[in-house]
Design an enzyme around this catalytic site. Structure first.
Site, short mmCIF file in Angstrom:
data_model
loop_
_atom_site.label_atom_id
_atom_site.label_comp_id
_atom_site.label_asym_id
_atom_site.label_seq_id
_atom_site.Cartn_x
_atom_site.Cartn_y
_atom_site.Cartn_z
N LYS A 203 0.82 -1.23 0.00
CA LYS A 203 0.00 0.00 0.00
C LYS A 203 0.84 1.26 0.00
O LYS A 203 2.04 1.24 0.32
CB LYS A 203 -0.99 -0.04 1.15
CG LYS A 203 -2.14 -1.00 0.81
CD LYS A 203 -3.38 -0.79 1.59
CE LYS A 203 -4.49 -1.68 1.01
NZ LYS A 203 -5.54 -1.95 1.96
N ARG A 237 -4.26 -10.07 3.94
CA ARG A 237 -4.59 -9.97 2.50
C ARG A 237 -3.33 -9.47 1.79
O ARG A 237 -2.93 -8.33 1.99
CB ARG A 237 -5.77 -9.01 2.33
CG ARG A 237 -6.27 -8.91 0.89
CD ARG A 237 -7.45 -7.95 0.80
NE ARG A 237 -7.94 -7.90 -0.56
CZ ARG A 237 -7.43 -7.11 -1.51
NH1 ARG A 237 -6.42 -6.31 -1.23
NH2 ARG A 237 -7.93 -7.13 -2.73
C1 9MG Z 1 -10.28 -4.97 -1.72
N1 9MG Z 1 -9.30 -4.51 -0.74
C2 9MG Z 1 -8.24 -3.69 -0.98
N2 9MG Z 1 -7.58 -3.45 0.17
C3 9MG Z 1 -8.25 -4.13 1.13
C4 9MG Z 1 -8.08 -4.27 2.51
O1 9MG Z 1 -7.13 -3.63 3.16
N3 9MG Z 1 -8.94 -5.04 3.20
C5 9MG Z 1 -9.97 -5.68 2.56
N4 9MG Z 1 -10.80 -6.43 3.29
N5 9MG Z 1 -10.17 -5.58 1.24
C6 9MG Z 1 -9.33 -4.81 0.56
#
Ligand code: 9MG
Length: 256
Positions: A203, A237
């Site tokens: 990110k 994730r």
């Molecule tokens: C779709 N998406 C993109 N970033 C995310 C994040 O941090 N958490 C979740 N649940 N979905 C995300």
């Protein structure tokens, strides 16, 4: 949770897996690297992203879901739209990952009659504008309060607590300082009484901290993964499954 973006415009891999065959192959690769869940998304939610139509979103994800029917791993679909949720569930999806925490009209009903798991994420504002000077009086209190309210709303609508996962939504209407505060205070979010998901992989905050573009943020992402594990996250994730599995192996040995 391994990320597969079937989009032309996601921030870290925009366009690489837009072709359904490429998306299917990538999901298979992430599964072979040890992903426990594959998260398929047909609409980018990166800062500045423009919404796509329901039709477009379905055309992107349904062929991929079809191609992954026999993957042998749970599939999650990243969507905020009830119609997409319904079609994804018909196609065998095990989890709905909703960046709007089932707040769209009809979203709660779309998942209530199934047995799928649901990830409830916090977000402030809309992807197109959410990173324009986000403000909180107390980011932990506000995000915690929101997630607590959504868990309660789900239970009221008949979704058992053991189907729910909560996510503070790193990078969704938050400055770097907000994200770091949430990460430091992640242990408080375990009081929600549901598993915690953290999405920090590649990110933009990592770009600010390291000066690196998205495809060079592996080391920073792994550091974030470890911090999230230490804070109590049980689902990460991530884009880089193989490397994150190594972090988890080290963390588990340490934490044994
Ligand atoms: C779709 N998406 C993109 N970033 C995310 C994040 O941090 N958490 C979740 N649940 N979905 C995300």
């Amino acid at each position: 949770m391994g990320v597969v973006n079937v989009t032309p415009d996601s921030f870290s891999d925009g366009g690489r897996f837009f072709d359904p065959r490429a998306a299917i192959a990538h999901a298979q690769q992430l599964a072979s690297e040890g992903a426990d869940i594959i998260d398929i998304g047909g609409e980018s939610s990166r800062p500045g992203a423009k919404p796509v139509s329901v039709q477009e979103e379905l055309e992107r994800i349904l062929p991929v879901l079809e191609g992954l029917k026999n993957l042998g791993k749970p599939i999650s679909v990243d969507t905020r739209r009830p119609q997409v949720m319904r079609e994804a569930l018909k196609a065998g999806t095990s989890m709905i990952n909703d960046i709007e925490a089932l707040s769209a009209q009809g979203a709660m009903e779309a998942v209530a009659s199934s047995q799928c798991a649901v990830c409830l994420m916090h977000k402030k504002g809309e992807p197109a504008t959410m990173q324009r000077d986000p403000h909180y009086d107390d980011v932990v209190k506000e995000v915690f309060g929101f997630l607590q309210e959504r868990v309660a709303a789900c239970e009221k609508a008949g979704l058992a607590r053991d189907r729910l996962v909560a996510d503070p939504g790193f990078g969704f209407g938050k400055t770097l300082e907000h994200n770091l505060t949430l990460l430091r205070k992640l242990p408080e979010f375990t009081k929600l009484g549901v598993p915690l998901l953290a999405g920090l992989s590649r990110k933009s905050g990592l770009g600010t901290l390291t000066g690196r573009p998205a495809h060079e943020r592996l080391a920073g992402s792994l550091a974030m993964a470890l911090l999230a594990l230490q804070g109590g996250a049980t689902i990460l994730r991530v884009h880089d499954v193989k490397e994150t599995k190594d972090v988890i192996a080290v963390w588990k040995a340490y934490d044994a």
